[in-house]
Every structure is written in structure tokens, then in C-alpha cells.
Write a protein that holds these residues in place. Structure first.
Motif, PDB file in Angstrom:
ATOM      1  N   PHE A  95       0.488  -0.749   0.414  1.00 62.67           N
ATOM      2  CA  PHE A  95      -0.146   0.208  -0.260  1.00 62.67           C
ATOM      3  C   PHE A  95       1.269   1.156  -0.202  1.00 62.67           C
ATOM      4  O   PHE A  95       1.694   1.259  -0.691  1.00 62.67           O
ATOM      5  CB  PHE A  95      -0.800  -0.029   1.128  1.00 62.67           C
ATOM      6  CG  PHE A  95      -1.865  -1.382   1.175  1.00 62.67           C
ATOM      7  CD1 PHE A  95      -1.678  -1.918   0.008  1.00 62.67           C
ATOM      8  CD2 PHE A  95      -1.882  -1.860   2.784  1.00 62.67           C
ATOM      9  CE1 PHE A  95      -2.597  -3.320   0.250  1.00 62.67           C
ATOM     10  CE2 PHE A  95      -1.680  -3.171   2.399  1.00 62.67           C
ATOM     11  CZ  PHE A  95      -2.939  -3.861   1.623  1.00 62.67           C
ATOM     12  N   LEU A  96       0.393   2.182   1.176  1.00 66.09           N
ATOM     13  CA  LEU A  96       1.219   3.377   0.686  1.00 66.09           C
ATOM     14  C   LEU A  96       2.942   3.315   1.741  1.00 66.09           C
ATOM     15  O   LEU A  96       3.752   3.478   1.891  1.00 66.09           O
ATOM     16  CB  LEU A  96       0.619   4.561   1.015  1.00 66.09           C
ATOM     17  CG  LEU A  96       1.457   5.975   1.604  1.00 66.09           C
ATOM     18  CD1 LEU A  96       2.289   5.940  -0.006  1.00 66.09           C
ATOM     19  CD2 LEU A  96       0.292   7.060   1.822  1.00 66.09           C
ATOM     20  N   VAL A  97       2.070   3.001   2.868  1.00 64.75           N
ATOM     21  CA  VAL A  97       3.337   3.353   4.601  1.00 64.75           C
ATOM     22  C   VAL A  97       4.290   2.550   4.621  1.00 64.75           C
ATOM     23  O   VAL A  97       5.796   2.334   4.404  1.00 64.75           O
ATOM     24  CB  VAL A  97       2.365   3.292   6.061  1.00 64.75           C
ATOM     25  CG1 VAL A  97       4.071   3.496   6.557  1.00 64.75           C
ATOM     26  CG2 VAL A  97       1.550   4.958   5.775  1.00 64.75           C
ATOM     27  N   ASN A  98       3.969   0.853   4.331  1.00 58.66           N
ATOM     28  CA  ASN A  98       5.196  -0.204   4.206  1.00 58.66           C
ATOM     29  C   ASN A  98       5.520   0.101   2.597  1.00 58.66           C
ATOM     30  O   ASN A  98       7.074  -0.526   2.467  1.00 58.66           O
ATOM     31  CB  ASN A  98       3.940  -1.851   4.513  1.00 58.66           C
ATOM     32  CG  ASN A  98       3.954  -1.405   6.023  1.00 58.66           C
ATOM     33  OD1 ASN A  98       4.132  -1.037   6.478  1.00 58.66           O
ATOM     34  ND2 ASN A  98       3.066  -2.241   6.575  1.00 58.66           N
ATOM     35  N   ARG A  99       5.117   0.690   1.631  1.00 58.05           N
ATOM     36  CA  ARG A  99       6.117   0.556   0.465  1.00 58.05           C
ATOM     37  C   ARG A  99       6.558   1.218   0.739  1.00 58.05           C
ATOM     38  O   ARG A  99       7.649   1.726  -0.223  1.00 58.05           O
ATOM     39  CB  ARG A  99       4.961   0.467  -0.593  1.00 58.05           C
ATOM     40  CG  ARG A  99       6.004   1.043  -2.259  1.00 58.05           C
ATOM     41  CD  ARG A  99       4.438   1.001  -2.615  1.00 58.05           C
ATOM     42  NE  ARG A  99       5.608   2.375  -4.352  1.00 58.05           N
ATOM     43  CZ  ARG A  99       4.679   1.771  -5.523  1.00 58.05           C
ATOM     44  NH1 ARG A  99       3.491   1.700  -5.632  1.00 58.05           N
ATOM     45  NH2 ARG A  99       5.485   3.149  -6.446  1.00 58.05           N
ATOM     46  N   VAL A 100       6.963   2.729   1.344  1.00 58.41           N
ATOM     47  CA  VAL A 100       7.611   3.373   1.615  1.00 58.41           C
ATOM     48  C   VAL A 100       8.408   3.115   3.054  1.00 58.41           C
ATOM     49  O   VAL A 100       9.946   4.058   2.580  1.00 58.41           O
ATOM     50  CB  VAL A 100       6.771   5.058   1.629  1.00 58.41           C
ATOM     51  CG1 VAL A 100       8.090   5.630   2.484  1.00 58.41           C
ATOM     52  CG2 VAL A 100       6.240   5.600   0.782  1.00 58.41           C
ATOM     53  N   LEU A 101       8.151   1.871   3.457  1.00 61.42           N
ATOM     54  CA  LEU A 101       9.158   2.228   4.569  1.00 61.42           C
ATOM     55  C   LEU A 101       9.942   0.774   4.569  1.00 61.42           C
ATOM     56  O   LEU A 101      11.479   1.408   5.495  1.00 61.42           O
ATOM     57  CB  LEU A 101       8.559   1.723   6.118  1.00 61.42           C
ATOM     58  CG  LEU A 101       9.832   1.367   6.788  1.00 61.42           C
ATOM     59  CD1 LEU A 101       9.907   2.306   7.883  1.00 61.42           C
ATOM     60  CD2 LEU A 101       8.324   0.528   8.329  1.00 61.42           C
ATOM     61  N   PHE A 102       9.873   0.555   3.479  1.00 59.85           N
ATOM     62  CA  PHE A 102      10.773  -1.095   2.944  1.00 59.85           C
ATOM     63  C   PHE A 102      12.027  -0.482   2.638  1.00 59.85           C
ATOM     64  O   PHE A 102      13.196  -1.104   2.507  1.00 59.85           O
ATOM     65  CB  PHE A 102      10.429  -2.050   2.748  1.00 59.85           C
ATOM     66  CG  PHE A 102       9.573  -2.913   3.458  1.00 59.85           C
ATOM     67  CD1 PHE A 102       9.975  -4.160   4.458  1.00 59.85           C
ATOM     68  CD2 PHE A 102       8.387  -2.586   4.510  1.00 59.85           C
ATOM     69  CE1 PHE A 102       9.883  -4.672   5.508  1.00 59.85           C
ATOM     70  CE2 PHE A 102       7.973  -3.384   5.194  1.00 59.85           C
ATOM     71  CZ  PHE A 102       8.578  -4.399   6.515  1.00 59.85           C
ATOM     72  N   PRO A 103      12.379   0.342   1.463  1.00 57.01           N
ATOM     73  CA  PRO A 103      13.156   1.488   0.871  1.00 57.01           C
ATOM     74  C   PRO A 103      14.137   1.316   1.757  1.00 57.01           C
ATOM     75  O   PRO A 103      15.630   1.344   1.743  1.00 57.01           O
ATOM     76  CB  PRO A 103      12.859   2.009  -0.115  1.00 57.01           C
ATOM     77  CG  PRO A 103      11.127   1.409  -0.602  1.00 57.01           C
ATOM     78  CD  PRO A 103      10.846   0.738   0.584  1.00 57.01           C
ATOM     79  N   TYR A 104      13.480   2.341   3.153  1.00 56.08           N
ATOM     80  CA  TYR A 104      14.447   2.240   4.124  1.00 56.08           C
ATOM     81  C   TYR A 104      14.910   1.353   4.650  1.00 56.08           C
ATOM     82  O   TYR A 104      16.293   2.217   5.030  1.00 56.08           O
ATOM     83  CB  TYR A 104      13.438   3.191   4.916  1.00 56.08           C
ATOM     84  CG  TYR A 104      14.029   4.104   6.225  1.00 56.08           C
ATOM     85  CD1 TYR A 104      14.343   5.550   6.370  1.00 56.08           C
ATOM     86  CD2 TYR A 104      13.965   3.080   7.833  1.00 56.08           C
ATOM     87  CE1 TYR A 104      15.134   6.305   7.585  1.00 56.08           C
ATOM     88  CE2 TYR A 104      14.246   4.278   8.703  1.00 56.08           C
ATOM     89  CZ  TYR A 104      14.923   5.104   8.520  1.00 56.08           C
ATOM     90  OH  TYR A 104      15.151   5.443  10.116  1.00 56.08           O
ATOM     91  N   PHE A 105      14.481   0.527   4.474  1.00 58.18           N
ATOM     92  CA  PHE A 105      15.113  -0.348   5.631  1.00 58.18           C
ATOM     93  C   PHE A 105      15.960  -0.877   4.944  1.00 58.18           C
ATOM     94  O   PHE A 105      17.146  -1.563   5.060  1.00 58.18           O
ATOM     95  CB  PHE A 105      14.289  -1.606   5.781  1.00 58.18           C
ATOM     96  CG  PHE A 105      13.483  -1.784   7.256  1.00 58.18           C
ATOM     97  CD1 PHE A 105      13.142  -0.585   7.854  1.00 58.18           C
ATOM     98  CD2 PHE A 105      12.017  -1.883   7.251  1.00 58.18           C
ATOM     99  CE1 PHE A 105      12.957   0.048   9.167  1.00 58.18           C
ATOM    100  CE2 PHE A 105      11.187  -1.747   8.220  1.00 58.18           C
ATOM    101  CZ  PHE A 105      11.413  -0.820   9.388  1.00 58.18           C
ATOM    102  N   GLY A 106      15.601  -1.156   3.709  1.00 61.26           N
ATOM    103  CA  GLY A 106      16.551  -1.657   2.386  1.00 61.26           C
ATOM    104  C   GLY A 106      17.853  -0.849   2.183  1.00 61.26           C
ATOM    105  O   GLY A 106      19.035  -1.564   2.506  1.00 61.26           O
ATOM    106  N   GLY A 107      18.396   0.524   2.279  1.00 62.37           N
ATOM    107  CA  GLY A 107      18.853   1.803   2.618  1.00 62.37           C
ATOM    108  C   GLY A 107      19.326   0.821   3.764  1.00 62.37           C
ATOM    109  O   GLY A 107      21.086   1.549   3.812  1.00 62.37           O
ATOM    110  N   PHE A 108      19.588   0.935   4.663  1.00 61.57           N
ATOM    111  CA  PHE A 108      19.584   0.135   5.975  1.00 61.57           C
ATOM    112  C   PHE A 108      20.672  -1.585   5.816  1.00 61.57           C
ATOM    113  O   PHE A 108      21.840  -1.143   6.224  1.00 61.57           O
ATOM    114  CB  PHE A 108      18.554  -0.269   7.028  1.00 61.57           C
ATOM    115  CG  PHE A 108      19.334  -0.441   8.704  1.00 61.57           C
ATOM    116  CD1 PHE A 108      20.536   0.331   8.999  1.00 61.57           C
ATOM    117  CD2 PHE A 108      18.555  -1.612   9.101  1.00 61.57           C
ATOM    118  CE1 PHE A 108      20.261  -0.033  10.746  1.00 61.57           C
ATOM    119  CE2 PHE A 108      19.410  -2.370  10.167  1.00 61.57           C
ATOM    120  CZ  PHE A 108      20.283  -1.473  11.149  1.00 61.57           C
TER     121      PHE A 108
END
Length: 724
Positions: free
Chosen positions: A498-511
Motif C-alpha cells: 500500500f502506501l506506508v509499508n511500500r515507502v518504509l521498506f526502501p528505508y530498511f533496504g538502505g539500512f
């Protein structure tokens, strides 16, 4: 009629009492816009010129008194610069002082909300009477500014420095009983008795029974504290307020300093100090972004309100799946007056859900928000059941069973057969496609997603997900239910995450990429917490649950393989394979121990650090700015993609969802305001540099490149030059 404008009027009665009534034409609430202030000046002039007046009442014809200044004007006004703002505030000070200095007593009849400038104008009057259900306060520090129309001057003189600092620095909305206790108002009465009580006070003052001149002298002279008392009051307060506000929010501490600097001064000198401090804060990035957040929130609420008007009546809800999440949903529904059935297939799960709801109600009682009788009454709004027997009268069902598409599909099919044809079904899924789940339903147009965030009672956001076949009525009903539950619903379209998890997981990908380069995850957490996040990425993954994060990452990798495909040697996968699930089993990136209050406290885990070290591919020096860029760029880019793909409708909705859903630092305004603040051209250049090494996760979209080349922004530039 002494005066008639479009926002206020002045009438007189046979006793010579004038009533200045605020009633802004065409608006549901009163605000002190620039135009209203202009009318107020004319009205005060008419009052000053009128013969034989014996008193003045300030009143409102709306359900709220005055909710404050017109915040929609802030960015434009603040763009005019410091000198303009100082002069503007001094002009209002002079006008309010004329109200305070009228040659007869005055009283405010506070019938509803009186906030910010709306409360400050009541402080000019000699007396204040307040309705039992009204609330007052000075919330300006929540917008990154401080009270600029006399709140930092008059309130401390009226209620004492300690009480005033608590209200001003905290930005609180305060109930009538508290306002009476500290002396901010003189009487609390039923709303229908306010005007008569106000008239009685004015008559008593005219007879000399009440000394209104003494009240004025107290407000217009210095604050009655000696040097030692001042030091004790203000130095202690500054340390406490700084600790509560944090270093990213300067307004609360600055407000304490303004009260302190003005304490030994006359009214006019203290007001000049206040005006100068207000202007300086108004030009900060923090203020610009917090005002923007408020405006975004209003836009989101307006869209939700439009949906709500189309919604069918909702009298009975149900949740499928008890336990912690189901219990949280049941609690939230019952606490807001919507009765709810809570169904599970296991009695022990039902008991767990009831225990969770009961625990949350008890906390409300302990905090003084509820009495035990009300708690008992609201608990009866949760009806546990092991069968679908009573589902024929349910209007809306929230499915909250395990995050497994096969299980959800089976349960949704069962409940569809048990409810009436008009019932709405909603799935509380965080990753599974709504369109996919709808395929097994006979009435897919009456099905949508309703994604709550954990813990349900604390997180304000609810994503309402429109699937391929979802009808408008299903969306409207679900939005209305979320609003009834006290949540902020944002409608998004279906896609993986959806929106929030779709946006959050690239952040984790960067991590993950940072860890592969040898970054110390404890240091990364400290950097991102210093940036403004409530917790760093490692800590956040532990709270989310490492197994949950791994599953969501797999779903997103399948949906967006070009940029979200899992890296070889994923740290999260390695930790899960070692049996580390995060906080839920006290082992993740950190180890968790109970503190004195029984809450989990993270401590260093050397075994986890050794496991993470096994994934390091290339050790290099990474400064704090590089760490921030590795995490923020992919998050911001995915937000841009969601906007371009039509997953979310507006920048306001996207940024509000990130702030309310994952704790994006509010003072930074959201991902799209963050890009605007950096400048699109600079952001694209930064992303391109990272993409050279790390690939598609960091690659800007073509539309973003076009915007950067054309000098475009996500938000209008009004006020931006002043805020930078």
C-alpha cells in the motif's frame, strides 16, 4: 447596534452593557484572520466612542468561542519577514491593550474552544466565565512559534509563572475545571447561563463589589517575583522543558525565556520582547514545516469528511480475530461508542483480546480520563463470540486474522455468507493485495482494506485501501468508521505494501546496504534518532518484528523486483534464522529486559553484533550525512513514486501518512517537504550519486528529473524564502 461587520458585531442593552459577538460569516468556527482583526479595530473604535457604556462582554455566536488565528494565512504572512511580523504583532498588542484599558469593566463569556489568539483576547478582559464543556489553551508551541498576542505576558501575571509555563510550553488544551483551579477563569457554569453570569459580574463591578482595576494593575505591571524566585522558577523550567521538547523543537524553551525576560517589565515592554521572539521563531524551518503539517492535516480531514457524508449508517461493528490486534480494535471501537462483536475460533484468543481491551480501559481510569462506571459501561460494548450467529445485523466487519492470504481468503468467504448483503467487509492487512483477497468474494464492491497500525490505541493513522473492484460506499463507510474511532483515515489505492509499508521498506533496504558496508547499527540508530526519528532502523525493525519485516520485504520484493529484491546475505533474514524475532521474543538486533515498569528496555547484544558482522561485505568510513542519505533518499523516492503512480492522491496525504503511520519527524514536514527543503535539483543529484553504486533503489524517476529541471516543487513556494 453600535457596529456590524461580516465577522463580528457590537450591540448594547438598557443597562449600558455592550456585547461584542464574534460570528464569522460563512464559516463554521471563528478565527482571527487579518480581516477579522481589521473589523475588531473598527468595533473597538465604536465602543470607545459610544457614550454611557458601563461594561463590555466578549461572546461568540458559534459553538466554539474563537479557535485561534487563521493558520491558513501563516505561510504568506511569515514570508513578509521579521520586521513585518514584529510590527504586525505590535499593532495587535496596541489593539488588545485598548480593549484592556476601556474605562469600564469587561468580561469574556467563553462558551467553547478558546485557543491561541482566541484565548489571548479573553485575557484582555478583567474577568472570564467559562462553560463547563469549554476548553482553553495556548497551543502555539505545537506550531513552532509562541503566543504572540499577549499570552506570554498576561497569563503569567494572571495564574503565576509556573502554571503559565506549563500551559504555554506544553501547548495544552485545558478543561474548565483546571482553568478555574489555577485562576485562568473566574467561574464555570452551564453554557446557557454564561451571558447572564457575565452581566451580573459587570453590574457587581460597577457597584464596587468586584475590583476590576486591581485585576488590570496585576496584568499590566511586572510579574511579582523577586530575583531568587525568578531564578528558581525559570531556570528549573528551562531545563525541564528542554528535556521534554527535545533539541529539534526550540519554541517551548524560547517561550520560557520570553516569560522570564518580560517578568520584570511593564506590559508594553514585555509585549515588545514577545513580538520579537515570535517573529524569529516564525522564520524557522521548524515553524514552516509544523504549520505545513497542520494545513496538511486539515486537508486530509476535509477529504475524509467528504467521504463521511456519503457513508451509510453504522450501528454495529465486528472484528474477526481476537488477540492483541483484535482486542486493540475492539477497545478503540467500544471506547468511541461503536458496539463491536469480537469473534475468534479459540476461547483463549477471546480471553486474550478481552484482557487487552480491559488493560487499555484500566489505563484510562488510572490517568483520570474515565471513571470506573464509564469503563464498565464501555466494556459491555465489546461482545465476545465463537460463532457467526449474531452477524446478521453487523454493518461493518474488520478481518484481523493472521497475515496469510489463504487464511484471510477463507475467513472472508465465511463472514460474507454470515452477514447481510449491505454489510461492508474490511481486511486489516499490511501487505496482501486487496484485489487478490476480493477474488473469492461474491460482493467485491463491498470490500476494502482497513490497515491499522500497532499499537492501535496510539497510532492515529488508518490506511483505507481501495481494491480494483471496491465501491465508493465501501470506502465511505470504512472512512466514516475510522473517524468514529478517532483515527485519521487516508484513502490509498491497492499495491504491494500500500502506501506506508511500500515507502518504509526502501528505508530498511538502505539500512541493509549500510550494514553491508560495515556500518555499526547502534551508531546508525543514534544518527537517525538525532535526525528526528523516534527510533533508529534497527530498533524499529525489532519493534515491528523481524519475522514480520522479513515477510513484508518478500512481498515487496515480488511486487517491485527492480529495486526491492532482497540482497544476498540479508541481515534481517540471518537474525530470523537464528530465532531472533525482535521485541516479541526479547532477541533481535538488541536484547530486551523489563524495566521497573515492566516495559521492554533494549540493551546491547554481542551475539547479534557478531551475526551482523558476518554480513559485512566492504568496510568503509561512513559519516553521519552519508548514513542519513542512504536511508532517506530511498524512502523519499518511493514516496514520489507512490504519488506518481496514483497510490496516494496528494502530497498532503502522503506526508501526513508518513508522520502519523511511521513517525517521520514532524518538524521536517514529511518526505515531500523534505525534498522541497533540500531543493529538487540537489536531491536528484544526491540520488544519482548513490544510484551509481547502489542501483535502482536510489534512481530518481523521470518525472522528478523534469520537476527538478523546471524548478518545480511539491508544495507552493509561498513563504519559503522567509523560512530558509
Amino acid at each position: 447596534m453600535l457596529y456590524q461587520g461580516s465577522a463580528l458585531s457590537v450591540t448594547t442593552d438598557g443597562d449600558g452593557i455592550a456585547t461584542l459577538t464574534f460570528d464569522r460569516e460563512g464559516e463554521s468556527v471563528n478565527t482571527l484572520s487579518s480581516r477579522v482583526i481589521g473589523e475588531l479595530e473598527e468595533a473597538v473604535g465604536a465602543i470607545e466612542a459610544a457614550p454611557n457604556l458601563t461594561g463590555l462582554i466578549l461572546a461568540s455566536a458559534k459553538s466554539a468561542f474563537i479557535v485561534g488565528a487563521d493558520i491558513t494565512e501563516f505561510h504568506g504572512l511569515f514570508a513578509k519577514g521579521e520586521d513585518y511580523l514584529v510590527e504586525m504583532n505590535q499593532t495587535v498588542h496596541a489593539l488588545f491593550n485598548r480593549l484592556e484599558d476601556l474605562p469600564f469593566p469587561s468580561v469574556s463569556a467563553i462558551n467553547g474552544l478558546a485557543l491561541g489568539g482566541g484565548f489571548e483576547i479573553t485575557l484582555t478582559t478583567d474577568f472570564r466565565v467559562m462553560a463547563e464543556k469549554a476548553e482553553v489553551g495556548l497551543p502555539e508551541t505545537r506550531l513552532g512559534i509562541l503566543p504572540g498576542w499577549g499570552g506570554c505576558v498576561r497569563l503569567p501575571r494572571l495564574v503565576g509563572a509556573d502554571n503559565a509555563i506549563e500551559w504555554i510550553a506544553g501547548g495544552t488544551q485545558n478543561k474548565a475545571a483546571e482553568a478555574l483551579r489555577i485562576g485562568a477563569v473566574d467561574a464555570v457554569l452551564p453554557a446557557e447561563e454564561l451571558l447572564e453570569a457575565a452581566r451580573d459580574i459587570l453590574k457587581r463591578a460597577a457597584r464596587g463589589e468586584l475590583d476590576h482595576q486591581a485585576r488590570r494593575a496585576m496584568k499590566t505591571g511586572p510579574l511579582g517575583l523577586n530575583g531568587v524566585e525568578q531564578m528558581m522558577a525559570f531556570e528549573t523550567a528551562k531545563g525541564y522543558v528542554a528535556g521534554k521538547a527535545g533539541r529539534h523543537y526550540p519554541a517551548p524553551v524560547e517561550a520560557v525565556k520570553v516569560v522570564q525576560k518580560g517578568a520584570g517589565e511593564s506590559r508594553e515592554r514585555a509585549q515588545a520582547i514577545e513580538a520579537k521572539a515570535f517573529a524569529k521563531l516564525a522564520l524557522t524551518d521548524v515553524c514552516y514545516n509544523l504549520v505545513g503539517l497542520f494545513l496538511n492535516d486539515q486537508q486530509v480531514k476535509k477529504k475524509a469528511g467528504a467521504y463521511e457524508k456519503q457513508a451509510p449508517e453504522l450501528n454495529q461493528a465486528a472484528v474477526l480475530g481476537a488477540g492483541i490486534m483484535g482486542g486493540g480494535i475492539a477497545y478503540q471501537s467500544a471506547s468511541k461508542g461503536v458496539p463491536i462483536l469480537m469473534k475468534d475460533i479459540r476461547e483463549e484468543a477471546i480471553q486474550l483480546g478481552l484482557k487487552e481491551a480491559r488493560k487499555l480501559f484500566v489505563k484510562q481510569v488510572e490517568r483520570g480520563k474515565l471513571d470506573t462506571a464509564t469503563m464498565a459501561e464501555r466494556l459491555t460494548g465489546i461482545r465476545p463470540t465463537l460463532s457467526y450467529g449474531d452477524f446478521g445485523t453487523v454493518d461493518l466487519v474488520v478481518e484481523a486474522v493472521v497475515e496469510n492470504p489463504d487464511v484471510k481468503t477463507a475467513v472472508l468467504g465465511e463472514v460474507e455468507a454470515a452477514v447481510g448483503e449491505g454489510a461492508i467487509l474490511a481486511s486489516n492487512t499490511s501487505t496482501i493485495s486487496i484485489s487478490r483477497l476480493a477474488k473469492a468474494l461474491k460482493r467485491p464492491e463491498r470490500f476494502c482494506g482497513m490497515h491499522f497500525f500497532n499499537p492501535v490505541h496510539r497510532m492515529p493513522l488508518v490506511e483505507v485501501i481501495r481494491g480494483e473492484h471496491t465501491g465508493d460506499e465501501a470506502v465511505a463507510a470504512t472512512v466514516a468508521y475510522a473517524r468514529r474511532m478517532g483515527k485519521t483515515p487516508i484513502v490509498v489505492n491497492d499495491c504491494p505494501g500500500f502506501l506506508v509499508n511500500r515507502v518504509l521498506f526502501p528505508y530498511f533496504g538502505g539500512f541493509e546496504r549500510l550494514l553491508a558496508q560495515g556500518a555499526d547499527y547502534e551508531h546508525v540508530d543514534k544518527v537517525m534518532e538525532g535526525f528526528g526519528w523516534p527510533m533508529g532502523p534497527a530498533y524499529l525493525l525489532d519493534v515491528v518484528g523481524l519475522d514480520t519485516a522479513r515477510h513484508a520485504a518478500e512481498v515487496l520484493a515480488e511486487g517491485f523486483p527492480d529495486r526491492m529484491a532482497q540482497q544476498d546475505g540479508s541481515v534481517v533474514a540471518r537474525l530470523v534464522d537464528d530465532g531472533r524475532l525482535g521485541q516479541k521474543n526479547s532477541r533481535g538486533f538488541y536484547r530486551y529486559e523489563e524495566d521497573r515498569k515492566g516495559k521492554p528496555r533494549k540493551v546491547r547484544d554481542e551475539e547479534a553484533r557478531a551475526l551482523v558482522a558476518e554480513s559485512v561485505q566492504d568496510t568503509r568510513e561512513l559519516d553521519d550525512e552519508t548514513i542519513i542519505a542512504h536511508l532517506m533518499v530511498p524512502l523519499c523516492l518511493e514516496t514520489v513514486r507512490c504519488l506518481e503512480d496514483g497510490i496516494v492522491g496528494t502530497p498532503a496525504e502522503a506526508d501526513t501518512a508518513l508522520i502519523y503511520g511511521i513517525g517521520f519527524p514532524p518538524f521536517r514536514g514529511g518526505a515531500l517537504r523534505y525534498i522541497d527543503a533540500m531543493g529538487l535539483e540537489a536531491f536528484v543529484a544526491l540520488a544519482d550519486r548513490l544510484a551509481e553504486e547502489h542501483g535502482a533503489l536510489y534512481r530518481p524517476t523521470e518525472r522528478l528529473r523534469e520537476m527538478a529541471a523546471g524548478g518545480e516543487r511539491f508544495y507552493p513556494a509561498t513563504g519559503d524564502s522567509a523560512a530558509r
